[in-house]
Design a protein around this motif. Structure first.
Motif, PDB file in Angstrom:
ATOM      1  N   ALA A 286       7.909   0.866  -1.160  1.00  0.00           N
ATOM      2  CA  ALA A 286       7.019   0.085  -2.012  1.00  0.00           C
ATOM      3  C   ALA A 286       6.541  -1.166  -1.271  1.00  0.00           C
ATOM      4  O   ALA A 286       7.260  -1.701  -0.413  1.00  0.00           O
TER       5      ALA A 286
ATOM      6  N   ASP B 190       6.467  -4.226  -2.193  1.00  0.00           N
ATOM      7  CA  ASP B 190       7.341  -5.397  -2.322  1.00  0.00           C
ATOM      8  C   ASP B 190       8.578  -5.285  -1.431  1.00  0.00           C
ATOM      9  O   ASP B 190       9.109  -6.292  -0.950  1.00  0.00           O
TER      10      ASP B 190
ATOM     11  N   THR C 131      12.736   8.800  -5.434  1.00  0.00           N
ATOM     12  CA  THR C 131      11.357   8.314  -5.575  1.00  0.00           C
ATOM     13  C   THR C 131      11.307   7.102  -6.491  1.00  0.00           C
ATOM     14  O   THR C 131      10.625   6.109  -6.194  1.00  0.00           O
ATOM     15  N   ASP C 132      12.027   7.162  -7.599  1.00  0.00           N
ATOM     16  CA  ASP C 132      12.051   6.031  -8.534  1.00  0.00           C
ATOM     17  C   ASP C 132      12.626   4.782  -7.859  1.00  0.00           C
ATOM     18  O   ASP C 132      12.120   3.665  -8.056  1.00  0.00           O
TER      19      ASP C 132
ATOM     20  N   LEU D 152      10.001   3.386  -5.542  1.00  0.00           N
ATOM     21  CA  LEU D 152       8.938   2.726  -6.296  1.00  0.00           C
ATOM     22  C   LEU D 152       9.372   1.355  -6.807  1.00  0.00           C
ATOM     23  O   LEU D 152       8.548   0.436  -6.924  1.00  0.00           O
ATOM     24  N   SER D 153      10.643   1.221  -7.098  1.00  0.00           N
ATOM     25  CA  SER D 153      11.137  -0.067  -7.605  1.00  0.00           C
ATOM     26  C   SER D 153      11.522  -1.030  -6.486  1.00  0.00           C
ATOM     27  O   SER D 153      12.085  -2.093  -6.741  1.00  0.00           O
TER      28      SER D 153
ATOM     29  N   HIS E 109       1.396   8.609  -5.556  1.00  0.00           N
ATOM     30  CA  HIS E 109       1.908   7.248  -5.318  1.00  0.00           C
ATOM     31  C   HIS E 109       1.316   6.674  -4.025  1.00  0.00           C
ATOM     32  O   HIS E 109       0.999   5.480  -3.963  1.00  0.00           O
TER      33      HIS E 109
ATOM     34  N   GLY F  82      -2.360   5.829  -4.697  1.00  0.00           N
ATOM     35  CA  GLY F  82      -2.498   4.653  -5.547  1.00  0.00           C
ATOM     36  C   GLY F  82      -1.931   3.379  -4.951  1.00  0.00           C
ATOM     37  O   GLY F  82      -2.012   2.315  -5.579  1.00  0.00           O
TER      38      GLY F  82
ATOM     39  N   ARG G  26       1.172   2.614  -4.519  1.00  0.00           N
ATOM     40  CA  ARG G  26       2.498   2.244  -5.043  1.00  0.00           C
ATOM     41  C   ARG G  26       3.581   2.477  -4.003  1.00  0.00           C
ATOM     42  O   ARG G  26       4.646   1.862  -4.044  1.00  0.00           O
ATOM     43  N   LEU G  27       3.309   3.398  -3.070  1.00  0.00           N
ATOM     44  CA  LEU G  27       4.162   3.619  -1.909  1.00  0.00           C
ATOM     45  C   LEU G  27       3.284   3.555  -0.662  1.00  0.00           C
ATOM     46  O   LEU G  27       2.126   3.972  -0.692  1.00  0.00           O
TER      47      LEU G  27
END
Length: 307
Positions: free
Chosen positions: A168, A170, A230-231, A234-235, A250, A253, A255-256
């Motif tokens: 991700a 972040d 994956t979760d 993503l977090s 992901h 978009g 997100r990854l």
């Protein structure tokens, strides 16, 4: 058909080593399972299993009867397959295994269309990331990623699936963007690992200028379900190694984000396993052809979206 049912029950009890497990596999009660074995023993006038409160083991007579019982079932299955081939009316249950994510994303969504085309067929789908044994577990087909351990099985290749190391934004903002596999180790990146009982591979195979190389990555996060990894990715918990088809949306978009792109993961083979005998069964062959075409198309579409 009762005698044949008794033989089929005997073989499943022998294979699985348990009355209760065989009953669940055949979808009959423990009482019916036990009664069928007792009827067969009475017919043969021998005891086929030694039973205790904790163990069930085949007797000498049971071990002698088993090869012939399997041959009888194989002959019946082959005869039925020939009839179904001539009548073009395949029927019966197909037992299929697949890894969790592959099964959820690519296999299960196509099952309704297949069953609509063939209303006399039933699908028994088992999803697990552990290695399955087609023979002892009574499976007709097993979809998988990687290389099979049993060289006696037949393989129908579906695709070489691209994989990606991703995290991700972040996580990258906190820990930095690793450029290659060695940086994953030197910079002590949190690598999210897929592990399950019986797994033997604990390293990531990446492509380097000198060829494929294994990197002994580490991390505090481990799970036997790829969707959980994956979760976590993503977090922002770490870096995951994923088939592109699993995370295509992901990636598209944002997100990854791909990482360590100088040493991308080696692609993994997606294929279908079957025994020679199972391939003679028209319904099994129909399902394999149906699913390999659709799954292969879905993988290519997902990879194109992520590019």
């Amino acid at each position: 058909m009762s005698y044949l049912d008794n033989i089929r029950t005997f073989v499943r009890v022998y294979d699985l080593g348990s009355m209760s497990a065989a009953g669940r596999d055949l979808r009959i009660s423990p009482a019916v399972t036990s009664a069928r074995i007792s009827q067969l023993e009475e017919h043969l006038n021998v005891r086929l299993f030694q039973r205790t409160t904790r163990n069930l083991t085949p007797t000498e007579q049971g071990r002698a009867f088993y090869p012939g019982a399997v041959a009888v079932l194989d002959a019946v299955d082959e005869a039925e397959a020939q009839v179904m081939h001539l009548t073009e009316a395949p029927r019966g249950a197909i037992y299929v295994a697949a890894p969790l994510v592959l099964g959820r994303r690519l296999l299960a969504p196509n099952v309704p269309e297949f069953l609509e085309q063939y209303p006399q067929i039933d699908i028994r789908l088992r999803l697990t990331d552990r290695t399955v044994d087609l023979t002892t577990e009574g499976l007709d087909l097993a979809f998988f990623l990687g290389l099979p351990e049993d060289s006696n099985l037949r393989i129908r290749k579906i695709a070489d699936c691209r994989r990606v190391l991703c995290a991700a934004p972040d996580y990258i903002a906190r820990r930095g963007l690793p450029e290659h596999g060695q940086a994953l180790i030197d910079q002590r990146h949190e690598c999210l690992n897929l592990r399950f009982p019986g797994a033997t591979e604990f390293q990531w195979m990446l492509q380097t200028p000198d060829g494929p190389r294994r990197f002994a990555v580490s991390g505090r996060y481990e799970c036997d379900d790829g969707d959980v990894l994956t979760d976590w990715a993503l977090s922002g918990q770490g870096i995951a190694l994923k088939p592109v088809y699993e995370v295509a949306d992901h990636l598209k978009g944002g997100r990854l984000v791909p990482v360590a792109q100088q040493t991308p993961p080696v692609p993994v083979q997606m294929a279908c396993l079957y025994t020679h005998r199972r391939h003679q069964d028209p319904k099994t062959r129909l399902l394999m052809e149906f699913m390999t075409e659709r799954i292969g198309r879905a993988v290519k579409s997902a990879e194109a979206r992520a590019s």
